[in-house]
Write a protein that holds these residues in place. Sequence first.
Motif, PDB file in Angstrom:
ATOM      1  N   VAL A  42       0.845  -1.197   0.000  1.00  0.00           N
ATOM      2  CA  VAL A  42       0.000   0.000   0.000  1.00  0.00           C
ATOM      3  C   VAL A  42       0.880   1.246   0.000  1.00  0.00           C
ATOM      4  N   THR A  43       0.352   2.327  -0.531  1.00  0.00           N
ATOM      5  CA  THR A  43       1.131   3.569  -0.600  1.00  0.00           C
ATOM      6  C   THR A  43       0.522   4.694   0.235  1.00  0.00           C
ATOM      7  N   LYS A  44      -0.802   4.637   0.485  1.00  0.00           N
ATOM      8  CA  LYS A  44      -1.473   5.704   1.228  1.00  0.00           C
ATOM      9  C   LYS A  44      -1.964   5.145   2.551  1.00  0.00           C
ATOM     10  N   LEU A  45      -1.312   5.598   3.627  1.00  0.00           N
ATOM     11  CA  LEU A  45      -1.591   5.067   4.952  1.00  0.00           C
ATOM     12  C   LEU A  45      -2.618   5.880   5.726  1.00  0.00           C
ATOM     13  N   ALA A  46      -3.220   6.888   5.097  1.00  0.00           N
ATOM     14  CA  ALA A  46      -4.166   7.756   5.804  1.00  0.00           C
ATOM     15  C   ALA A  46      -5.321   6.981   6.430  1.00  0.00           C
ATOM     16  N   PRO A  47      -5.953   6.012   5.742  1.00  0.00           N
ATOM     17  CA  PRO A  47      -7.044   5.263   6.399  1.00  0.00           C
ATOM     18  C   PRO A  47      -6.578   4.520   7.646  1.00  0.00           C
ATOM     19  N   LEU A  48      -5.365   3.955   7.600  1.00  0.00           N
ATOM     20  CA  LEU A  48      -4.828   3.274   8.771  1.00  0.00           C
ATOM     21  C   LEU A  48      -4.557   4.270   9.884  1.00  0.00           C
ATOM     22  N   ASP A  49      -4.068   5.435   9.540  1.00  0.00           N
ATOM     23  CA  ASP A  49      -3.797   6.477  10.531  1.00  0.00           C
ATOM     24  C   ASP A  49      -5.081   6.876  11.251  1.00  0.00           C
ATOM     25  N   GLU A  50      -6.160   7.035  10.502  1.00  0.00           N
ATOM     26  CA  GLU A  50      -7.446   7.418  11.106  1.00  0.00           C
ATOM     27  C   GLU A  50      -7.937   6.333  12.052  1.00  0.00           C
ATOM     28  N   LEU A  51      -7.762   5.071  11.671  1.00  0.00           N
ATOM     29  CA  LEU A  51      -8.174   3.971  12.537  1.00  0.00           C
ATOM     30  C   LEU A  51      -7.346   3.928  13.814  1.00  0.00           C
ATOM     31  N   LEU A  52      -6.025   4.067  13.687  1.00  0.00           N
ATOM     32  CA  LEU A  52      -5.150   3.968  14.854  1.00  0.00           C
ATOM     33  C   LEU A  52      -5.355   5.128  15.823  1.00  0.00           C
ATOM     34  N   ARG A  53      -5.805   6.279  15.312  1.00  0.00           N
ATOM     35  CA  ARG A  53      -6.055   7.442  16.170  1.00  0.00           C
ATOM     36  C   ARG A  53      -7.479   7.458  16.753  1.00  0.00           C
ATOM     37  N   ASP A  54      -8.367   6.627  16.226  1.00  0.00           N
ATOM     38  CA  ASP A  54      -9.783   6.680  16.598  1.00  0.00           C
ATOM     39  C   ASP A  54      -9.944   6.405  18.093  1.00  0.00           C
ATOM     40  N   PRO A  55     -10.441   7.370  18.876  1.00  0.00           N
ATOM     41  CA  PRO A  55     -10.558   7.171  20.337  1.00  0.00           C
ATOM     42  C   PRO A  55     -11.622   6.147  20.714  1.00  0.00           C
TER      43      PRO A  55
END
Length: 907
Positions: A797-810
């Motif tokens: 994968v090249t765009k990690l933004a969806p993973l970033d949003e998941l990992l930050r989700d409180p």
Amino acid sequence: MASVFGRFAPRLQQAIVARLGWSSLRPVQELAGEALLDGKNAVVLAPTAGGKTEASMFPALSELLDRPADGVGVLYVAPIKALLNNQAARLGLYTEMVGLDRFVWHGDTGSHARKAFLRAPIELLMTTPESLEVMLVSPKVDCRRLFGDLRMVIVDEIHALAGTDRGGHLISVVERLAALSRHDVQRVGLSATVGNPAEILQWIQGSSARDGVIVDPPKAPARRELLVVHRESEAELAHDAAAMARGRKSLFFCQTRRTTESVAGQMRRAGVEVFVHHSAVSKEERALAELRFHEGSDACIVCTSTLELGIDVGDLDRVLQAEAPATVGSFLQRMGRTGRRPGQAANTTFFCGSVEGVLLAVALIELARRGWVEDVRVPTRSWPVLVHQLLAMSLAEGGVPVEAAWAHLQRVPDLAGVHRAEFDRLIAWMLRDGGFQLFGGRLLLGPKAERRFGRRNFMDLYAVFSSPQSYAVMAPGEQPLGELDQSFVDRLVEGVSCFLLGGRAWAVLSVDHGARRIKVEPAPRGREPTWSGYLPQFLGFDVCQEILRVLLSEQVPPYLHATAADVLADHREAMCEALDDLRGGVEYDDDEFRWWTYAGGRVNSTLRYALLARHPDWKVIPDNFVIKVRGDDLSRVAYDEALVGLRDLELWEDEQLWAEVMEGLPNYRLSKFQGLMPAWVQREMLADYLLDIPTTWRWLSDGASEARLDIAAAVGRLSEDRPTAEQTVQEDEVTGAQPTLPVRWVDTDRDLAEVCATIRAYPVVGLDVETTLASRVLCLVQIATDDFVVLIDALGVTKLAPLDELLRDPRVTKVIHNASFERSVLGRYGLSVEPVFDTLLASRQMRGREPEGHSLAAVCKRELGLVIDKAQQTSDWSRRPLTASQRAYAALDAEVLLGLARRLGVA
């Protein structure tokens, strides 16, 4: 079967017969001719003077005759100017005899000749990687016109480039040229000695879509004459070498320039015509030596490695060697200079002045007899190449768009392990630091880079490599004593090390890496030097293990002179009580413990830092064979416990501990571009230079070698539950507990966005990552829900933004075992993780001190009654596709976290 000769252009066929007088082609030329005329990329293997040059050049010339080039049609790239100069006459003959021409472009080529070439380009261009960069960067060179019809690139002595920054630079330059050409540029590598040709073929192919082939014809058994002699003094060595060289044509290889000059002088006084050849000798003197030697029949060139590559100095009678080279490849390359005449045996005589030299010579010969040659390890995270190419492309193109730069760098194998998120992080840092500035969407040299590489220093941008670094050695009163190379300084320990210089022993007081100065004082009488200046710092693991096998054997090799046989016998006797079969051994004295690992310089350096991480007050001095440990609080029990502790995977996965280790690494200047790099990149480069965590861990944890740590009764009692060699799990065998949930593989940006959106509906998930062991490159992210497990290919994968949003989700609690490790790895990619439930901390708080510890395997066994097979933990997670056992292991590691969370405190 018909000869490939019939496929050559008629004019070339006629010239080979009429001008060269050939009646047939060699097997390597037949096979390479077929492959190259069929349009394949190739790595061509043949001994020195085995016909490799013609194997590649005849098909190239045939192509140029059948389809004349508009500009440069074929590139011949060599690692050094001397090889280009040496091959100029031969390739000049081959091109002239078919009505073509060749041009040599390197640093010594005059401006008038260059201008003439640019006005009327010639079909065959002979050059170096750095000179190609000069052409690409120069506004005076129309590279699109010059290389628009480029068809083939031939890289001679490819083993000397692959695996180095210069090799990465070359491939990047070739990819830039390929983008200018209207052809899929054919790639050809030539080598006499390489242990992993398939990997080298994959490396040189780059983005080419052509099929690839290894050309390695069967070789007839060659007769070899080998002799290892021991001499007590350099004078005796030079005297015997002179006697052997007199009346013959010889090359005498020495490991240092000082030895080269000293031996040459003594041989000259003994009546031998001697020439000296090393990097400090002027190019005019070197060229004169090569010419006079080539034309003579009774002379000796005393040289360093400068004549190791394929420079033709004519027929040789003898190859002589002072001590021994560091690698099997170098030994074979040097020996291959002889044995060219019918009935003549390839030969090498080793004149060794030390025990280590005798041992190394025997190990190299024995490995070569078994057909073993070192693999060339091609890096995938060559940061100097990345920064250098960003600067060069910015300068060449008047600024380069970030997306265009990334698109190019992705095609360079030496950068394949750099993720887009890391690249973006580097660019952002360099913009803040002044290395770059962004103007009109294009990266331009920033003020910091301009100061370093602009104006008078712009020539430094043409080469990725740096000049060798030296350290000044200063006696009391600031009296200069001489210089030491950085590679030798690496092993010196302040207040402990002692070395010989100028015939005297000196004790190290301090090492200033910033100023590159070493302060010393005369060593106390009777204090044994820890370094004599001969052996390189980092001998390879396999070579050192072979030395251990030689010491444990009772056989006396037939090629040993009586003097060398005596040295070997004496050393075997001296070491017999310290060494145990297949595991080295430990010697205990009152003030020093010696661990005889025979694991090589980088593994022993890694073990040194691992020991110091837990025992910072100890003095730990490693070399290629032994690790010496001293300390006021040193005891046998403490040392035994430290050795057992090295087998604890938590030690090697403790990110905070290794971050502290890397912070304390010496501030070496490994690259001229280091000042433009952020601290996290510099630390990774230093760790890669000094440490080899994967090999160290494999050596410590491998079933066959775990006995290496069973060196005392106390250690044995602590390790009674170790698996036997028969219990070792095979790499592709799926065994032990298996995941129970469905597993999904995710390797596209679209699938990542979809699956992350789905997972955000779950309140608790298990999270784990897999990385490369040494550089902590993120390879895989595993996320488990109550219903399924996803394996996210971080290299795909090249765009990690969806993973970033998941990992930050409180709203989603991430369950992790040893969260500091995951946070550190993910943080390098700009990803943060909140909220977190750490099962490692929870286990420690709930259970307290446990004999089996709190590793994931130990906690799963204690809390869930589940035995997890950890054999895949240190496997290669960067390879694709992953094995079935790797996928099962990765999925299970995430799934069990949910069970542990429920057991340890998460509802």
